[in-house]
Design a protein around this motif. Structure first.
Motif, PDB file in Angstrom:
ATOM      1  N   GLU A  73      -5.391  -2.637   4.523  1.00  0.00           N
ATOM      2  CA  GLU A  73      -6.284  -3.738   4.140  1.00  0.00           C
ATOM      3  C   GLU A  73      -7.629  -3.617   4.845  1.00  0.00           C
ATOM      4  OE1 GLU A  73      -7.741  -6.742   2.080  1.00  0.00           O
ATOM      5  OE2 GLU A  73      -5.793  -5.774   1.730  1.00  0.00           O
ATOM      6  N   ARG A  74      -7.626  -3.173   6.089  1.00  0.00           N
ATOM      7  CA  ARG A  74      -8.891  -2.971   6.802  1.00  0.00           C
ATOM      8  C   ARG A  74      -9.764  -1.948   6.085  1.00  0.00           C
ATOM      9  NH1 ARG A  74      -9.438  -3.714  12.735  1.00  0.00           N
ATOM     10  NH2 ARG A  74      -7.918  -5.277  13.412  1.00  0.00           N
ATOM     11  N   THR A  75      -9.166  -0.879   5.583  1.00  0.00           N
ATOM     12  CA  THR A  75      -9.953   0.153   4.894  1.00  0.00           C
ATOM     13  C   THR A  75     -10.510  -0.373   3.578  1.00  0.00           C
ATOM     14  OG1 THR A  75      -8.108   1.133   3.641  1.00  0.00           O
ATOM     15  CG2 THR A  75      -8.460   1.907   5.900  1.00  0.00           C
ATOM     16  N   ARG A  76      -9.813  -1.306   2.944  1.00  0.00           N
ATOM     17  CA  ARG A  76     -10.293  -1.858   1.675  1.00  0.00           C
ATOM     18  C   ARG A  76     -11.525  -2.729   1.870  1.00  0.00           C
ATOM     19  NH1 ARG A  76      -4.352  -3.732  -0.502  1.00  0.00           N
ATOM     20  NH2 ARG A  76      -3.718  -1.775  -1.474  1.00  0.00           N
ATOM     21  N   GLN A  77     -11.699  -3.239   3.053  1.00  0.00           N
ATOM     22  CA  GLN A  77     -12.811  -4.144   3.315  1.00  0.00           C
ATOM     23  C   GLN A  77     -14.083  -3.409   3.730  1.00  0.00           C
ATOM     24  OE1 GLN A  77     -11.258  -6.829   6.244  1.00  0.00           O
ATOM     25  NE2 GLN A  77      -9.700  -7.687   4.869  1.00  0.00           N
TER      26      GLN A  77
END
Length: 529
Positions: free
Chosen positions: A270-274
């Motif tokens: 999820e961090r990479t998606r942001q």
């Protein structure tokens, strides 16, 4: 069946790990990234003959030694441009060994699609007070292939009685041992001052909890926190008897280990998606690509993975996952299938050499072997993945498919159920539904198969595998109208002229009780034989 490319242990024939001369050469490159390095330097430090060193690099890493050095320097330069606020682009280029600035800019743009100055503008500033001077450090090429976040385990709290203290201490040690065994986390036990320890160690995640006892009943409450923002990621409670502490310990350890690694992996994804893909490191690009590769968007994933391999040329997970994307391109209707299969098998072997004990890499290699019809190797690799990390949902899922492909549909069901109970962020409900529905189809239980496959097809409407098996299930149940409706959907997805025999043979399966009903049912409702 194709010849088996693996030995009995599931390792590729080229060897179980990188040759010693390649390891020494890579370490030397990293430690001396700024110095001029030529072939004679590498030969001197490794003690290998030039032909041998070149052959080993090409066999195990796919490139010549100096080309690997060039990629390593470009990766180090990008990492420095993204994370350091000091020094000009030219200075960064010099720090990683590029003496010709124009050539550096050209190579950098070819590799990353932008000039180094554009990367510098998106730099991530280090959090350091302005009044503290920044020391100049010797730049070492980073080990970008490691995707292992740190988890600190805080000793479980109690009310202070001796029995609770003993149970808490034992549980803390067991949790640390089991979570470390999976090799997907760096696990540390916190000392007396956990907050200070987590800050000093740079830990991102924390596991804590408490033990309460009332008469003969014991309750263990466990929580997973994200340290920076003090966010609650997961929690659960476990009840047991004080008279059977061993059973309670097993209950807690099994429950925590099943949840922790997938929850942390999901938070990392999820961090990479942001963030913008251009600001991600090699491992972060792999995390971003992981769910795409498994959820039917492998074309998007493969672009991210090739960029990840440029940034982190020795990342086994990136290589293996790219191999899986190539394997998914192998179809009866793709004229380049032979080339794609060769790439997939080569990258599976290379990923295994770079990361021989990574459970995710093992699961991917099992999946590629399964698609190639190498069922024995696939089962051995998937079994090893789940033995190392019982929370490896992909490994359990692949064990289910291997059992189906070798005429053991009822034995496959528990593996799919095991995968379904793990909250893996890279698998969705469709994966296990497809497996369970196909198992019922293989066993001739067409009513159960139709119900499950129908649910899966609604969730993933562009799946050729689901619509074809669902159509065949309807034929076996005598519902020709529903079967033709599914066939119409299937034909819109498949290339023109696709035949029923081609479709049935596209599944990696040697079971006539699956392929014959599938092909004959589709022919019966109008698909070309």
């Amino acid at each position: 069946m194709p010849a088996n490319r693996h030995d009995a242990c599931g390792f590729p024939p080229e060897g179980r790990a990188l040759p010693r001369d390649v390891k020494i050469a890579i370490d030397y490159m990293r430690q001396n990234i700024a110095r001029p390095i030529g072939s004679t330097d590498l030969l001197a430090v490794t003690g290998a003959a030039e032909r041998t060193l070149r052959k080993h690099f090409r066999r195990f890493l796919g490139v010549a030694p100096l080309e690997f050095l060039r990629r390593l320097r470009l990766a180090a330069a990008r990492e420095a441009l993204l994370t350091s606020s000091g020094g000009s682009v030219a200075e960064v280029a010099a720090q990683v060994g590029f003496m010709h600035f124009g050539r550096f800019s050209s190579d950098y743009r070819s590799s990353f699609g932008e000039l180094p100055s554009a990367t510098r503008r998106r730099k991530v500033l280090l959090e350091q007070p302005d009044d503290q001077p920044r020391e100049r450090e010797v730049l070492v090429a980073p080990h970008l292939a490691v995707i292992r976040p740190m988890l600190v385990i805080v000793p479980l709290r109690t009310h202070g009685d001796r029995e609770s203290n003993c149970l808490a201490d034992g549980l803390t040690e067991l949790l640390a041992a089991e979570l470390a065994r999976g090799q997907t986390l760096i696990v540390r036990l916190a000392p007396a001052a956990p907050g200070l320890a987590m800050t000093r160690l740079g830990a991102r995640y924390c596991l804590m909890g408490r033990v309460t006892r009332v008469d003969a009943r014991v309750r263990v409450i466990v929580r997973l926190l994200e340290v920076d923002q003090e966010r609650h990621l997961w929690g659960d409670s476990f009840d047991g008897s004080a008279n059977d502490e061993l059973a309670l310990q097993n209950l807690v350890v099994d429950g925590v280990c099943r949840e922790i690694q997938p929850r942390i992996l999901g938070e990392q994804i999820e961090r990479t998606r942001q963030r913008e893909p251009s600001s991600l490191s090699g491992p972060e690009l792999v995390l971003r690509a992981l769910p795409l590769a498994l959820l039917g968007r492998s074309e998007q994933a493969i672009d991210l993975l090739y960029r990840a391999m440029t940034l982190a040329p020795d990342c086994g997970l990136a290589v293996a996952l790219a191999g899986w994307c190539h394997a998914k391109r192998v179809t009866a209707w793709n004229s380049a299938s032979a080339e794609e299969r060769t790439k997939a098998n080569r990258m599976a072997d290379q990923g295994g050499i770079l990361a021989p004990a990574d459970p995710m890499v093992l699961a991917i290699r099992a999946s590629i072997a399964h698609l190639s019809g190498e069922f024995g190797a696939a089962e051995a690799l998937a079994a090893r993945a789940t033995a190392i990390d019982p929370a490896c949902a992909w490994g359990w899922d692949r064990l289910g498919w291997v059992h189906e492909s070798t005429n053991r549909p009822d034995d496959a069901l528990p593996y799919f159920m095991r995968a379904q109970r793990i909250p893996a962020p890279y698998l969705d409900e469709v994966a296990s539904l497809d497996g369970v529905g196909t198992a019922h189809f293989c066993a001739g239980r067409y009513r159960q198969a139709a119900g499950i496959l129908r649910t899966a097809a609604r969730l993933r409407p562009d799946s050729t595998g689901l619509h074809g098996k669902l159509a065949a299930s309807y034929v076996q149940l005598g519902d020709k109208a529903a079967a033709r409706s599914e066939l119409a959907i299937l034909r819109r997805i498949l290339p023109d002229g696709a035949s029923a025999t081609q479709y049935a043979n596209a599944f990696p399966c040697d079971v006539d009780s699956f392929k014959n009903p599938l092909a004959n049912s589709l022919i019966e409702i109008g698909m070309p034989p």
